[in-house]
Enzyme design. Sequence first.
Site, mmCIF file in Angstrom:
data_model
loop_
_atom_site.group_PDB
_atom_site.id
_atom_site.type_symbol
_atom_site.label_atom_id
_atom_site.label_comp_id
_atom_site.label_asym_id
_atom_site.label_seq_id
_atom_site.Cartn_x
_atom_site.Cartn_y
_atom_site.Cartn_z
ATOM 1 N N HIS A 156 0.843 -1.204 0.000
ATOM 2 C CA HIS A 156 0.000 0.000 0.000
ATOM 3 C C HIS A 156 0.873 1.247 0.000
ATOM 4 O O HIS A 156 1.258 1.756 1.049
ATOM 5 C CB HIS A 156 -0.900 -0.020 1.240
ATOM 6 N N HIS A 191 -5.616 -0.646 5.905
ATOM 7 C CA HIS A 191 -5.351 0.142 7.125
ATOM 8 C C HIS A 191 -6.410 -0.002 8.220
ATOM 9 O O HIS A 191 -7.078 0.965 8.596
ATOM 10 C CB HIS A 191 -5.123 1.622 6.798
ATOM 11 N N HIS A 218 1.567 5.240 -2.071
ATOM 12 C CA HIS A 218 1.097 6.306 -2.965
ATOM 13 C C HIS A 218 2.342 7.059 -3.430
ATOM 14 O O HIS A 218 2.809 7.963 -2.733
ATOM 15 C CB HIS A 218 0.147 7.254 -2.235
ATOM 16 N N PHE A 219 2.872 6.697 -4.576
ATOM 17 C CA PHE A 219 4.103 7.339 -5.052
ATOM 18 C C PHE A 219 3.835 8.633 -5.829
ATOM 19 O O PHE A 219 4.765 9.289 -6.280
ATOM 20 C CB PHE A 219 4.940 6.359 -5.883
ATOM 21 N N ARG A 220 2.551 9.018 -5.989
ATOM 22 C CA ARG A 220 2.165 10.338 -6.536
ATOM 23 C C ARG A 220 2.634 10.579 -7.969
ATOM 24 O O ARG A 220 2.714 11.728 -8.406
ATOM 25 C CB ARG A 220 2.708 11.484 -5.663
ATOM 26 N N ASP A 278 0.902 2.500 3.775
ATOM 27 C CA ASP A 278 0.038 3.571 3.262
ATOM 28 C C ASP A 278 0.882 4.831 3.083
ATOM 29 O O ASP A 278 0.457 5.940 3.428
ATOM 30 C CB ASP A 278 -1.151 3.818 4.192
ATOM 31 N N HIS A 293 -10.980 0.794 1.083
ATOM 32 C CA HIS A 293 -10.819 1.827 2.100
ATOM 33 C C HIS A 293 -12.171 1.872 2.803
ATOM 34 O O HIS A 293 -13.139 2.433 2.284
ATOM 35 C CB HIS A 293 -10.481 3.168 1.447
ATOM 36 N N ASN A 330 -4.995 6.367 -6.940
ATOM 37 C CA ASN A 330 -5.479 7.754 -6.855
ATOM 38 C C ASN A 330 -4.391 8.763 -7.210
ATOM 39 O O ASN A 330 -4.159 9.736 -6.504
ATOM 40 C CB ASN A 330 -6.064 8.049 -5.465
ATOM 41 N N HIS A 357 3.264 14.176 1.469
ATOM 42 C CA HIS A 357 2.855 15.548 1.173
ATOM 43 C C HIS A 357 4.022 16.455 1.542
ATOM 44 O O HIS A 357 4.866 16.098 2.368
ATOM 45 C CB HIS A 357 1.621 15.944 1.980
#
Length: 341
Positions: free
Chosen positions: A12, A170, A14-16, A239, A131, A46, A243
């Site tokens: 899980h 999560h 989020h490498f953006r 997860d 989720h 996402n 940011h």
Amino acid sequence: DKFLIPGAIDVHVHFRDPGAPEKEDWATGSAAALAGGVTMVLDMPNTNPATITVEALEAKHAIARAKSQTHYGLFFGATRDNLDEIRRAENIVGIKIYMGSSTGNLLLDDPAVWEEVFKIAKEKNVPVVVHAETESMIQAGKRDCECAKVATEAAIALREKVGNRLHIAHVSCKLELDLIRAHKCPELTCEVTPHHLLFTADDTKDAFLKMNPPLRSQADQDALWEGLRDGTIDCIATDHAPHTKEEKLRPFAEAPAGVPGIEFMLPLMLNAVNEGKLTLEKLVALTSENPARIFGLHVMGWSLVDMNLEKIIQISDIRSKFGWSPYLGRTIKGWPAQVWL
């Protein structure tokens, strides 16, 4: 006096990339993963554009192939109107449903569409990852354990009707965990994050510890550790949700949700082994063996870990782009000394 263990699989992240390279990209995210003993990552849909069409999936595969220093897999996102795209999608590790709103715009709160997605996943023999938060309760300002429990209950009931594989992302609450334990079977699996294991709601002083689902009580955290030990929880997954520091310094309500963690998942859990909270064998199951089984992967890589190496997490340990971590200043005993793909 070191131990050779299989490379960790973080199911899980989020490498953006594409969409927000100022936060992270495949090059920096995978470098951080390798530094922490993670040799394979599974990236969530996402991004921007979201991974909800075959075209977007192929474009993201091309980016990851070119830039990733680790092995990787990609999830496909579900929306109200992309069922045909899901059917066409190949080379995916699972299908993600955001039952409650989170980062991005992939909210899907229609039970009739959930059921169609579950059926397609069964045909494709891939897990649905949810989720599990209830959108109506989120909108009412109740992002609490009941919010998570209601969604988890709905997902489990639907899985039992359809007969597909379901993975709860999560897990953060005792209420959820008790439900999962009561319905546990090989087709129902779940994960927990390091931040839910190591922080509670009392630690939330600013937006740096703002995430979805939020931090919970000490009783919930104790239940999560017990769930790891008794086999109710199958995986530890970060997860990893980077940011920028500037975004996190905004007022709490305006700041984005999510915390990074991929560099330090394995060291934090090796430290837990040294503290007697887990055995090393159980940790390998949670970070390698079970993720490989659930998502149909091969464990590709090794970490040589030094269980006696003790050091403080510092800024210089961070390979990710954004330059901060909720774990800065922690003294950790147990670190990867060398990592091989």
